[in-house]
Design an enzyme around this catalytic site. Structure first.
Site, mmCIF file in Angstrom:
data_model
loop_
_atom_site.group_PDB
_atom_site.id
_atom_site.type_symbol
_atom_site.label_atom_id
_atom_site.label_comp_id
_atom_site.label_asym_id
_atom_site.label_seq_id
_atom_site.Cartn_x
_atom_site.Cartn_y
_atom_site.Cartn_z
ATOM 1 N N GLY A 1001 0.846 -1.184 0.000
ATOM 2 C CA GLY A 1001 0.000 0.000 0.000
ATOM 3 C C GLY A 1001 0.881 1.232 0.000
ATOM 4 O O GLY A 1001 0.665 2.177 -0.749
ATOM 5 N N ALA A 1002 1.877 1.196 0.872
ATOM 6 C CA ALA A 1002 2.803 2.315 0.974
ATOM 7 C C ALA A 1002 4.029 1.851 1.722
ATOM 8 O O ALA A 1002 4.049 0.762 2.287
ATOM 9 C CB ALA A 1002 2.156 3.476 1.710
ATOM 10 N N GLU A 1004 7.110 3.373 4.422
ATOM 11 C CA GLU A 1004 7.320 4.508 5.313
ATOM 12 C C GLU A 1004 8.706 5.124 5.248
ATOM 13 O O GLU A 1004 9.151 5.737 6.219
ATOM 14 C CB GLU A 1004 7.056 4.048 6.743
ATOM 15 C CG GLU A 1004 8.085 3.038 7.307
ATOM 16 C CD GLU A 1004 7.664 1.581 7.223
ATOM 17 O OE1 GLU A 1004 6.817 1.267 6.367
ATOM 18 O OE2 GLU A 1004 8.193 0.764 8.002
ATOM 19 N N ASN A 1005 9.421 4.999 4.116
ATOM 20 C CA ASN A 1005 10.778 5.568 4.030
ATOM 21 C C ASN A 1005 10.825 6.903 4.760
ATOM 22 O O ASN A 1005 9.965 7.755 4.588
ATOM 23 C CB ASN A 1005 11.164 5.794 2.568
ATOM 24 C CG ASN A 1005 10.811 4.619 1.704
ATOM 25 O OD1 ASN A 1005 11.287 3.530 1.924
ATOM 26 N ND2 ASN A 1005 9.918 4.831 0.745
ATOM 27 N N HIS A 1037 -0.867 5.714 9.062
ATOM 28 C CA HIS A 1037 -0.006 4.563 9.358
ATOM 29 C C HIS A 1037 1.462 4.884 9.051
ATOM 30 O O HIS A 1037 2.346 4.688 9.883
ATOM 31 C CB HIS A 1037 -0.475 3.359 8.521
ATOM 32 C CG HIS A 1037 0.344 2.128 8.679
ATOM 33 N ND1 HIS A 1037 -0.085 1.045 9.400
ATOM 34 C CD2 HIS A 1037 1.570 1.795 8.206
ATOM 35 C CE1 HIS A 1037 0.835 0.094 9.365
ATOM 36 N NE2 HIS A 1037 1.858 0.529 8.643
ATOM 37 N N GLU A 1038 1.695 5.398 7.867
ATOM 38 C CA GLU A 1038 3.088 5.633 7.456
ATOM 39 C C GLU A 1038 3.731 6.732 8.300
ATOM 40 O O GLU A 1038 4.905 6.662 8.633
ATOM 41 C CB GLU A 1038 3.163 5.985 5.964
ATOM 42 C CG GLU A 1038 2.550 4.947 5.023
ATOM 43 C CD GLU A 1038 3.029 3.525 5.264
ATOM 44 O OE1 GLU A 1038 4.183 3.349 5.705
ATOM 45 O OE2 GLU A 1038 2.230 2.586 5.049
ATOM 46 N N GLU A 1060 4.768 -3.011 12.785
ATOM 47 C CA GLU A 1060 3.554 -2.907 11.979
ATOM 48 C C GLU A 1060 2.300 -2.907 12.829
ATOM 49 O O GLU A 1060 1.333 -2.207 12.542
ATOM 50 C CB GLU A 1060 3.504 -4.048 10.957
ATOM 51 C CG GLU A 1060 4.601 -3.983 9.904
ATOM 52 C CD GLU A 1060 4.650 -2.633 9.193
ATOM 53 O OE1 GLU A 1060 3.657 -1.884 9.241
ATOM 54 O OE2 GLU A 1060 5.704 -2.319 8.618
HETATM 55 ZN ZN ZN Z 1 3.701 -0.245 8.229
#
Ligand code: ZN
Ligand code: ZN
Length: 1614
Positions: A1001-1002, A1004-1005, A1037-1038, A1060
Site C-alpha cells: 500500500g505504501a 514509510e521511508n 499509518h506511514e 507494523e
Molecule cells: Zn507499516
C-alpha cells in the site's frame, strides 16, 4: 594383412600400367566366417614379441604412416596383455601371430578377427596430447579383443543368441586384462562404476534379457547392445567367477577351451563344464549352475533383496523384481537364484576393509541361496545382533542386484561411513550410494535415508563413490531445482563437495593427483559450480574474464571451459550474455561449442530465446535445445521453443526421438504431461519416435508420483538441516558502518540504448573496525562492482585487494584487506559500480504512466524493505546497522525532480544533467532509504511546527487536485503524532510520493513515504468514501512509522510485527483525530474480524518468530503481523490505560532514538510506567503477559458459566480453534495452551462500557477464576470483554445467552455497539466451531430489523453471507434464506434508501443495498437500473459510493449486451480505480462465457495492470459459478501467476483465499490437495494453501452438519 601369417609374396606386373603384389596367406585353423579379415593398406607397423610360459607370439600394431609415432601404447599393451591372458587362461594363444590395426573408418569400436584385430583409429592411437579417456580406451579395448582370441574365436557360440556370453565375457576380461598391466588405474573399480550404470538402465520395464532369440540380420545387429549384452553380460560372468572363486573359475575356463577348441557351443556347455569343475574340486555344495545361470540370462531385469531384522537373532530376506519406475509394479512371480553374501560388522570398527575380506575368504561358504520364491525367508543368524552391528550384503556386488536394509541398518551404515569412512571399501561405498538413490527413486525407502546416507561425502576423497554420486544425484537435483527448498539443499551439497573439490581443483596436477581423480575432475568441477560453491564460481569467472576480455586461454581441458562459460553466464547479467554472444559471432576458436553452451546457461528467458533463435538459423538447433534444457531455468524455455518451432525442427520426419525424450523427462507436472499429450496428439511421429516418447512419458509420470509422495519429507529433512547447520544470513559484527556517500546517475528510458534503464553508482562507505579482520563483508546483489576502482582510505596505510567473492545465497560480497584492520579505527571504502533499473517492483526500479500527450513517461523509484537496498548500492543491509546517508543524484534534464529522504540542498547544472545534492540524513536503517527521479509535480504546505509537507505525483493527479486531501491529512496527522509521542518530528520535511506501480500500500521511508496511487490520491468527484478513508488511514499509518520504526527501529526482522502492529493501531488514532465523524476507534474491531478468523486456524502462526533469509523475512509481512499485532497492542492500550501506554512509548522512543530496540525493551518501559501509574499490579509484568500473545499462535475464548444459585460466575479459558475436527484438541498441548487474559465485564445493573476498565486477570496457571455476582440479578445478563478490548471471544451459559438475546430484541441500545457486534461475531464463530449451536447466531440476527448503526451489521453480514454461500446449492433452503434476509433488512433498506446519508452510515447503506440487490429485491434492482440508464443515456454521473453496487446489479440482472457495452467502457477507461470498479461489477455476471472473458483480460497487461491481476480474478470468485471458473483458472495458470506475482507475499495468498474460501465439497477439497501437492513451487503461498485446505475441509463439514437444522429454522421463522 589377414588372419594368418603371409605364406608367399609375388610381384606381378607391370599390368594395366601398375605393379601389383600377390600375397598368399597360410591356411587358417577351423574358424567361423565372421572372424575372417583382410586389410590392404599402406600402413606402417611396429612390432614386438609377447612372452609367457606358454609361447612367444609375434605382435604387430599398424596404422596410417603419419600415426606411426602414436602406436607405443597400443604395442606395449598388446604385448603385455597377450602374455597375461595365456597365463590367465592357462592355454596357449592358438595362432602364430597377432596383428592389430587401427583404421580411420570403422563401424564398431573394434573387431576381434582372429589374428588380425581391427580398431577404430581413435581407440588405437595415442600420444601425450590425447585425453586420459583415450588412454584408458586404447588399453581396455585391446584387452577386450585379445580375450576374444580364446573366448569367442577358439570356442565360438553356435548361434547369435549367445552373443551376450561372448561379449559379456570379453567386457569382464578386458577389465581383468587391463588391470593386470595398469595396476594404478584400478580397472576393476572402473568395471564397478560401469555396472552401477548398467544396473540402473536395467531397472526399467523396457529392458530386455541378455539372452534373446534372434534370427534376421537386423535382429542380430540390434543385439549388439552395449548396456545389456555387454554390460549386464559381464556382470553375470563376474557373478560366476564369484560363485566359483577365482581359481576354480579359471580352471573351469581352461577345461572349457580344451574341451571345445575349434568347435561351437551354447551357454549350457559352459555351465556344465563349470559344474564338473566344482565337483572335481569338491566345491559344488549341491548347486546346479544351469538353473542358477539361466534365471539371470533368460529373464529381463534384476531383483532387489530386502533384508530386515526380525529380532536380535533372526533376519528376513525377500526378493522382488526391481523397477525404478514406481508406477509399474514388477512381475510378482519373477524370481532369481541369488547367491547372497553378507557380513555382520561392528559399528566404529576399523579393521580390515570388507574388500580385503571378500578376496581372502572362501566366499562360497558364506552364500545364502535365495531361490524359487518371492516370499519372505526367515534366517537364523546363530548369533546376536546388537544395536551397534550392521549388515552389509552382496559384498563387492558379486550379484547383479540391489540390496535394501531396514531403516536401522541404513542408519548405522551411514553412521559407520561418517565415523570411519575407510572401513567399507570404495567399491562398497559406491555400491551403497547407487543403492540408496535407486531405492529412494523407486519409493522403497524414504528420501531422508538417501540424504542422510550421503552426509559422509564430506569425508569422501575417493573418485569411485564420487563418480557414482555425481551421476545419481542428478535425479534429486532435477526434481528439486525449481522448488523452494533448492537453496538449502544446494547449500548442503556445497558442503559435501567442498573438501574433494579443494583436493582436485580445476587443473590436472601430475604431482598431487591420484590418477583416478582425473577421471572425475571435470564432472566434479561442473557440479561444484552448479551448486554455486563460491570458489568454483570465482574461478569460473576469472577464466571467463581472461578469455572474453583479454583472449587469454589457460591450460584447462575444454570441458572446463564449458563450465567456466556456463557458470559465468548463469551468475552474470545481460551484459555478460551479450559480450559472449557477440564474441561467438566472430570466433573460430576451438572453444566455440563451449561458448555456445555458455549462452544456454543464462537465467533470462529473453536471452535463452535469443540463443535458440540464433541457433535455429545455424542448424545446430537440436544441440542448442539440449543445452538450454540442461539448466532448471531453461526447461520450459526449451519446451516452448520446441513446440513453437516444431515444423522446422522436425524437417526430415525422424531422428528427434532423443531430444523429445530428453525434453519430456525434464518436465515436471501433470499439466506438463497434459500439454505433451495434446501437443503430440496430432503430430505424425515415426514408430520409433512414438515409442521413445511413451517411455519418456512413463518416466515423467513416475517422477510426478515420486515428487508428490516424497517432496514433503525431503522438505522436512531440509528444514532439519537448517537447524543443525544453518546458512548464516547475518553479517559478521567486526565492522560497523558510520556513513555512506552515494552518487547515482540513472539512465531512465529506452533512448539510452546500451545504457537504457541502467545506472552508474559511486559509493564511499565509512566504517569502524570493531574487531580486527582482513575481510570486509557487506551486501550487494545484481550490481556490477568495478574492481579497478576499489580503494580504501585508512590511517594504517592499509590496502585493498582488487577482487571480491560473492555469495549468491546470502548476497554477501567479500573483499580483502592486505592486513587486518585496527580495532577502533575508521576506514573509507570506495568503489564504482553499475546496476539496472529493473522492472520488478523492488530495489531501484522503473515505473511509468501515460502523459497528457499519451506518451509513456518513465520514472525511477525505490522500494527497499526488507532486503533490497543492496540492489541499489553496496551496503550493510541489516536494520540494526544504522548509518547516515548523503546522496547525490545526477538527474538528466528531461526529468524535473529528484526526491530523497532529506531536502535538496543544491542543484548544479552540468551539461545535460543536474547534480542534485541532498542534506545528510540522521542515523537510519538502509531499508528506509528512498529516492525517486521523475517528472512529478508537487504541492506543499507546512505543519504548525513549520515542517515542510509535500505531496508528489504525476502532473495529471496533482493538477486535478487529487493530492489536496492527503496533503491536509499529512499535515494534521504529523501535528497529531508530535503531540501523541511527545516528540518532535525528527526530519526537516515529509514527502508523500504516489507512484503508478507499487507493490505494498505504501512504504514509510523516512521523510520520503512512497504510496500506491490509490493510497494517496483522492478525487472527491469520483471516489467513494472508502477511498477517502483508505488515504487517511495509510497516511496516518506511514507517518506513525516516522517515529515508531524509523526513529527507533527493531533490531531484527522478527520484531516486525511490533513495528507494523503498532503503526496499524495508532493509525486509527490519527484518523480519529482528523475525522472523528468516521468513528474509527469503533470501526477498528470490525475491521479486524478477518484476522480473528485466520488466527483461529491451526495453520496460523505466532506474530513473532525467528527469521533469517529474505524469503522468511518477506513472509512476516502478513495479516497476522499487521492485524493481530495491532489488536494486541490495542489490548495493551486498554489494560495499561492510554496514559500509561503513551508515556511508556514516548520514553522508549526518546531513549532509543536513532538506535534499535527489541520488543522486550518496549515491554520493560511499559512495565516501569505501569508500576508508576499503578495501572498494573506488581505481580504482573508486560513481558510475561505479552509473551503469551506474541510467541504463540491463536487466541482464547473465555467461558462464562454463571452459577445462579451460588451467586457467582466461573471463568475458564480455552484455545479457540475454529475447526471442530482439530486433532490437537485431544492433546496435552491443547489443554496447557493458556494466556494472560485481561477480562472485563459488566451487567444490566451497570451498563457502562469502559474501554479502560480495570480487568480481572485470568492467568495461564489458573484452572478457573471465580467472580461474585452478588449484585447481579438472576434475570439480568452479564457481558464480557467490553468494547472487545481483549483479542478473544466470550461464550456464556445458555441462560445468559437467552437473556442477552431478549435484551437485544427489547432495547439493543443498552449494549454498546461494539459489544452488539461482538455478540454476533462470537456466536457465529462459536457456532462454527461447534462449541454452541449455530442457530444461536441466527436467533440474534433477528434483532437487526431494529438496528440503526453500522457496526453490528459488519459481523452480521459476514455470518449471513457465509451461511448464504454454504447453502447456495440447495434451492429451497436458499430461497427461504433470501426471503428471511429481505424481510430482516427491509426496514433498514427503507430508512437508508438511495439518498445521501451521514458518513457513519454510508457503509451500512452500501452493504444493505448490495445485499438487497444481490438477493433480487425488486425495488433495489429498479433503482440501480434507473441510475445506470441515466448515466448511459443522459451522462448523469453515478453516485460514487454506489458505483460497484450499480454495476453489479445491472450486470447480474441484465443481458449480454449490457455486459459487453460495460466491458468496452472499462477497457477504454484510463482511470484505474474506476476500471477496477467496473470489473468488479462485470464479475457479477451469471454467464460462464462472460466471466471467462474477465479471467482472460486479467492477465492482459493492456487491459489490467499487472499489480491488479489477482484482484480481478478474485472478483470473479464472488459467486458459486465464478468460484468454479476462478479455481480452474488458478489451476491452469498457476505457473504464470507465480512467475508474475510469486515474489510478493500478499498478492497470491489473498488470491488463493478469495477463490477458495467458500468452497464446500469433497471434490474441491481433493482438487485443492492435489493442486498443492503437484506444484512444488508454492513458495510464499505455501501457508495460504495450508489455510485454504483447512478451510475447505471445514466448510464441507459445516454444511453437512448444519444444512438441515437451518432449513427447519428458516421454515419456522419466515
Ligand atoms: Zn507499516
Ligand atoms: Zn567383443
Amino acid at each position: 594383412m589377414s588372419n594368418m601369417p603371409i605364406n608367399k609374396t609375388t610381384q606381378i606386373g607391370p599390368k594395366d600400367g601398375y605393379n601389383w603384389t600377390l600375397t598368399e596367406f597360410e591356411e587358417t585353423v577351423q574358424m567361423s566366417t565372421y572372424l575372417v579379415a583382410i586389410l590392404v593398406s599402406d600402413f606402417k607397423c611396429k612390432s614386438g614379441v609377447s612372452n609367457s610360459s606358454y609361447s612367444n607370439v609375434d605382435v604387430k600394431v599398424c596404422a596410417r604412416p603419419n600415426a606411426e609415432d602414436k602406436l607405443d601404447l597400443a604395442l606395449n599393451s598388446s604385448v603385455d596383455i597377450l602374455g597375461f591372458f595365456e597365463e590367465y587362461y592357462k592355454v596357449k594363444y592358438p595362432l602364430e601371430k597377432l596383428d592389430h590395426a587401427g583404421v580411420p573408418d570403422f563401424k564398431y569400436g573394434a573387431m576381434e578377427n582372429w589374428g588380425l584385430a581391427i580398431y577404430r583409429e581413435v581407440y588405437f592411437i595415442f600420444d601425450e596430447k590425447s585425453t586420459q579417456t583415450t588412454e584408458i580406451n586404447v588399453v581396455r579395448i585391446i584387452a577386450h579383443e585379445i580375450s576374444h582370441m580364446w573366448f569367442g574365436n577358439l570356442v565360438t557360440p553356435k548361434w547369435w543368441d549367445d552373443l551376450w556370453l561372448n561379449e559379456g565375457f570379453a567386457r569382464f576380461a578386458e577389465h581383468v586384462g587391463s588391470d593386470a598391466v595398469k595396476k594404478h588405474w584400478r580397472m576393476y573399480d572402473r568395471l564397478f562404476d560401469l555396472l552401477l550404470g548398467v544396473i540402473q538402465s536395467d531397472s526399467t520395464e523396457e529392458t530386455r534379457a541378455v539372452s534373446s532369440d534372434v534370427n534376421t540380420p537386423e535382429e542380430i545387429d540390434a543385439n549388439i547392445n552395449p548396456t545389456i549384452t555387454y554390460g549386464k553380460g559381464s556382470a553375470i560372468v563376474k557373478m560366476l567367477s564369484y560363485i566359483l572363486g577365482d581359481d576354480t573359475f579359471r580352471n573351469g575356463l581352461k577345461n572349457y577351451f580344451e574341451t571345445f577348441e575349434y568347435q561351437n557351443v551354447d551357454q549350457s556347455d559352459l555351465w556344465r563344464i563349470m559344474n564338473e569343475q566344482m565337483k572335481l574340486e569338491n566345491k559344488s555344495h549341491g548347486v546346479d549352475l544351469l538353473p542358477v545361470m539361466t534365471s539371470w540370462t533368460k529373464q529381463k531385469g534384476h531383483p532387489v533383496v530386502t533384508i530386515k531384522r526380525i529380532n536380535d537373532t533372526h533376519i528376513s530376506v525377500k526378493q522382488n523384481r526391481f523397477l525404478t519406475d514406481s508406477t509399474v509394479s514388477g512381475l510378482s512371480d519373477t524370481f532369481w537364484q541369488i547367491p547372497l553374501s553378507f557380513s555382520i560388522e561392528e559399528l566404529g570398527s576399523s579393521g580390515q576393509s570388507l574388500t580385503n575380506k571378500i578376496n581372502s575368504t572362501n566366499l562360497f561358504d558364506k552364500f545364502l541361496w535365495i531361490s524359487n520364491t518371492t516370499e519372505e525367508t526367515i534366517i537364523n543368524l546363530n548369533r546376536t545382533l546388537t544395536d551397534s552391528n550392521f549388515l552389509i550384503a552382496n559384498l563387492d556386488m558379486a550379484v547383479f542386484c540391489r540390496i535394501n536394509y531396514d531403516e536401522k541398518d541404513w542408519k548405522i551404515i551411514a553412521e559407520q561411513l561418517l565415523t570411519n569412512t575407510q572401513e567399507l571399501s570404495a567399491r562398497t561405498r559406491a555400491q551403497l550410494i547407487s543403492d540408496v538413490f535407486s531405492l529412494s527413486q523407486a519409493l522403497y525407502i524414504s528420501p531422508e535415508i538417501a540424504l542422510n546416507h550421503i552426509r559422509y561425502l564430506e569425508n569422501e576423497l575417493d573418485y569411485l563413490p564420487w563418480s557414482v554420486f555425481l551421476e545419481r544425484v542428478k535425479y534429486f537435483t532435477g526434481q528439486l531445482d525449481s522448488t523452494e527448498i533448492y537453496i538449502p539443499f544446494k547449500k548442503y551439497l556445497q558442503k559435501l563437495v567442498k573438501p574433494y573439490y579443494q583436493k582436485l581443483g580445476w587443473i590436472d596436477n601430475p604431482v598431487t593427483d591420484d590418477w583416478n581423480d582425473r577421471v572425475v575432475r571435470n564432472r566434479l568441477v561442473e557440479f561444484a559450480c552448479q551448486v554455486e560453491l563460491a570458489d568454483c564460481l570465482s574461478q569460473a569467472r576469472s577464466i571467463y574474464n581472461d578469455f572474453i576480455d583479454s583472449g587469454i586461454q589457460i591450460n584447462v581441458p575444454s570441458f572446463l571451459y564449458r563450465v567456466a562459460f556456463c557458470s559465468s553466464i548463469e551468475q552474470g547479467n545481460d551484459a555478460d550474455f551479450e559480450k559472449l554472444f557477440e564474441k561467438i559471432k566472430n570466433t573460430d576458436s576451438n572453444l566455440k561449442s563451449s561458448m555456445l553452451y555458455g549462452l544456454s546457461c543464462s537465467k533470462s528467458t529473453a536471452n535463452l530465446n535469443k540463443y535458440l533463435n540464433d541457433q535455429m538459423s545455424s542448424n545446430s538447433v537440436i544441440s542448442a535445445i539440449r543445452n538450454v534444457l540442461s539448466k532448471p531455468s531453461g526447461v520450459y524455455v526449451a519446451w516452448n521453443f520446441f513446440k513453437q518451432n516444431w515444423e522446422n525442427i522436425y524437417k526430415d520426419g525422424s531422428g528427434i526421438s532423443g531430444i523429445v525424450s530428453d525434453l519430456v523427462k525434464k518436465l515436471k507436472t501433470q499439466s506438463d504431461l497434459n500439454d505433451i499429450e495434446s501437443f503430440f496428439s496430432d503430430k505424425n511421429l515415426t514408430q520409433g519416435d512414438r515409442e521413445s516418447l511413451n517411455v519418456a512419458k512413463n518416466q515423467l509420470l513416475s517422477n510426478i508420483k515420486w515428487f508428490s509422495q516424497e517432496f514433503n519429507s525431503i522438505k522436512n529433512w531440509t528444514s532439519g538441516l537448517n537447524i543443525g547447520n544453518q546458512v548464516n544470513y547475518r553479517l559478521p559484527t567486526n565492522l560497523i558502518p558510520n556513513s555512506y556517500d552515494i552518487k547515482i546517475q540513472p539512465y531512465i528510458g529506452d533512448s539510452w540504448k546500451d545504457k537504457a534503464f541502467t545506472f552508474d553508482g559511486a559509493i564511499s562507505i565509512n566504517f569502524t573496525c570493531a574487531e580486527p579482520t582482513k575481510k570486509i563483508i557487506f551486501h550487494a546483489i545484481d550490481l556490477d562492482l568495478d574492481t579497478d576502482t576499489f580503494t580504501i582510505e585508512s590511517t594504517d596505510d592499509n590496502e585493498i585487494e582488487k577482487m571480491f567473492t560473492e555469495d549468491k545465497i546470502t548476497n554477501f560480497i567479500e573483499l580483502n584487506l592486505k592486513k587486518e584492520c585496527q580495532k577502533g579505527s575508521d576506514y573509507v571504502l570506495k568503489m564504482n559500480y553499475t546496476g539496472s533499473i529493473i522492472k520488478n517492483l523492488y530495489g531501484f526500479y522503473r515505473s511509468s504512466y501515460k502523459n497528457e500527450l499519451d506518451e509513456t513517461e518513465y520514472l525511477a523509484t525505490t522500494h527497499f524493505q526488507p532486503t533490497d537496498a543492496r540492489r541499489a548500492f553496496p551496503c550493510f543491509d541489516e536494520p540494526a546497522l544504522k548509518a547516515s546517508f548523503k546522496l547525490t543524484i545526477m538527474r538528466h534534464k528531461n526529468f524535473s525532480s529528484s526526491i530523497f529522504n532529506t531536502p535538496l540542498t543544491k542543484s548544479s547544472p552540468n551539461g545535460d544533467w543536474f547534480e542534485d545534492e541532498f542534506a545528510e540524513t540522521p542515523k537510519m536503517s538502509t531499508y528506509l532509504v528512498a529516492f525517486v527521479v521523475s517528472n512529478f509535480k508537487k504541492i506543499t504546505n507546512q505543519t504548525s511546527k513549520g515542517i515542510e509537507v509535500e505531496v508528489f505525483g504525476r502532473p495529471e493527479k496533482i493538477e486535478n487536485g487529487e493530492g489536496d486531501f492527503s496533503l491536509r491529512e499529512s499535515q494534521l496527522i504529523l501535528d497529531f503524532f508530535e503531540n501523541y509521542f511527545n516528540l518532535p518530528y525528527p526530519l526537516a520535511k515529509s514527502s508523500q510520493i504516489g507512484v503508478p506501480d507499487f507493490n505494498a500500500g505504501a512504504m514509510e521511508n523516512w521523510g520520503a513515504v512512497i504510496y500506491r496511487e490509490t493510497a494517496l490520491f483522492y478525487n472527491p468527484k469520483t471516489d467513494a468514501l472508502v477511498n477517502k478513508q483508505r488515504v487517511s488511514s495509510v497516511v496516518s499509518h506511514e507517518l506513525a512509522h516516522q517515529w515508531f520504526g524509523n526513529l527507533v527501529t527493531p533490531d531484527w526482522w522478527n520484531d516486525i510485527w511490533l513495528n507494523e502492529g503498532f503503526a496499524s493501531w495508532v493509525e486509527y488514532l490519527g484518523v480519529n483525530y482528523t475525522h472523528p465523524e468516521w468513528n474509527f476507534l469503533d470501526l477498528f474491531y470490525v475491521q479486524k474480524l478477518k484476522v480473528m478468523e485466520l488466527d483461529s486456524l491451526e495453520s496460523s502462526h505466532s506474530v513473532s518468530f525467528d527469521v533469517n533469509d529474505p524469503g522468511e523475512i518477506n513472509s512476516l509481512f502478513d495479516k497476522i503481523s499487521y492485524d493481530k499485532g495491532s489488536s494486541i497492542i490495542r489490548m495493551m492500550n486498554a489494560f495499561l490505560t492510554e496514559k500509561t501506554f503513551r508515556s511508556g512509548v514516548s520514553d522508549y522512543l526518546k531513549d532509543f532514538a536513532y538506535k534499535n530496540a527489541k520488543q522486550d525493551d518496549l515491554w520493560q518501559y511499559l512495565t516501569n510506567q505501569s508500576y508508576v501509574d499503578g495501572s498494573l499490579d506488581k505481580n504482573l509484568n508486560v513481558k510475561d503477559i505479552m509473551d503469551t500473545w506474541t510467541l504463540k499462535k491463536g487466541y482464547p475464548y473465555v467461558m462464562v458459566e454463571r452459577k445462579y444459585a451460588e451467586k457467582e460466575m466461573v471463568l475458564t479459558q480455552k484455545w479457540f480453534l475454529l475447526n471442530p475436527a482439530s486433532k490437537i484438541k485431544d492433546t496435552e498441548e491443547y489443554n496447557n495452551y493458556k494466556w494472560y487474559i485481561p477480562f472485563t465485564f459488566t451487567s444490566l445493573e451497570d451498563p457502562i462500557f469502559d474501554f479502560e476498565k480495570k480487568p480481572t486477570w485470568l492467568e495461564p496457571d489458573q484452572k478457573e477464576v471465580k467472580i461474585s455476582t452478588q449484585n447481579i440479578d438472576d434475570e439480568s445478563w452479564v457481558i464480557g470483554n467490553l468494547k472487545h478490548s481483549a483479542f478473544m471471544r466470550v461464550n456464556y451459559d445458555q441462560d445468559n445467552w437467552d437473556l442477552l438475546i431478549e435484551q437485544l430484541k427489547a432495547n439493543h441500545a443498552v449494549i454498546d455497539p461494539i459489544n452488539r457486534a461482538t455478540l454476533l461475531d462470537d456466536s457465529f464463530n462459536l457456532g462454527r466451531a461447534e462449541i454452541i449451536d449455530q442457530l444461536l447466531f441466527l436467533r440474534i440476527t433477528q434483532y437487526l430489523a431494529n438496528e440503526k448503526e453500522n457496526l453490528p451489521f459488519v459481523p452480521a453480514f459476514i455470518g449471513l453471507d457465509y451461511i448464504g454461500n454454504m447453502i447456495a446449492n440447495d434451492y429451497f433452503a436458499y430461497n427461504n434464506y433470501k426471503n428471511y434476509i429481505i424481510n430482516l433488512m427491509n426496514s433498514t433498506y427503507q430508512s437508508l434508501g438511495w439518498d445521501d446519508v451521514s458518513d457513519d452510515l454510508i457503509d451500512l447503506q452500501i452493504s444493505t443495498l448490495q445485499l438487497m440487490c444481490s438477493f433480487g429485491f425488486e425495488d433495489c434492482i429498479t433503482e440501480a437500473r434507473s441510475r445506470f440508464d441515466d448515466w448511459i443515456n443522459n451522462d448523469i454521473a453515478l453516485p460514487s459510493n454506489f458505483k460497484i453496487l450499480i454495476y453489479s446489479t445491472v450486470v447480474k440482472y441484465g443481458d449480454e449486451e449490457t455486459w459487453l457495452n460495460l466491458y468496452q467502457k472499462a477497457i477504454g477507461i484510463s482511470d484505474n480505480t474506476e476500471k477496477l470498479r467496473i470489473f468488479r461489477g462485470l464479475a457479477s455476471s451469471r454467464e460462464a462465457s462472460l466471466l471467462s472473458i474477465i479471467l482472460n483480460s486479467a492477465s492482459d497487461k493492456n487491459i489490467i495492470r499487472s499489480q491488479d491481476e489477482t484482484s480481478v480474478i478474485s472478483y470473479v470468485a464472488g459467486s458459486p459459478l465464478g468460484r468454479k471458473l476462478a479455481f480452474d483458472h488458478l489451476e491452469d495458470n498457476w505457473d504464470e501467476l507465480f512467475e508474475r506475482h510469486g515474489d510478493v507475499s500478499f498478492t497470491l495468498s489473498s488470491l488463493i483465499d478469495s477463490v477458495t474460501k467458500y468452497l464446500n465439497t469433497n471434490s474441491y477439497l481433493l482438487r485443492l490437495v492435489n493442486f498443492a501437492e503437484r506444484n512444488s513451487n508454492l513458495g510464499v503461498t505455501k501457508k495460504a494453501f495450508e489455510q485454504a485446505i483447512e478451510n475447505v475441509q471445514f466448510n464441507t463439514r459445516w454444511t453437512m452438519k448444519n444444512l438441515n437444522s437451518i432449513k427447519e429454522w428458516l421454515n419456522s421463522n419466515l
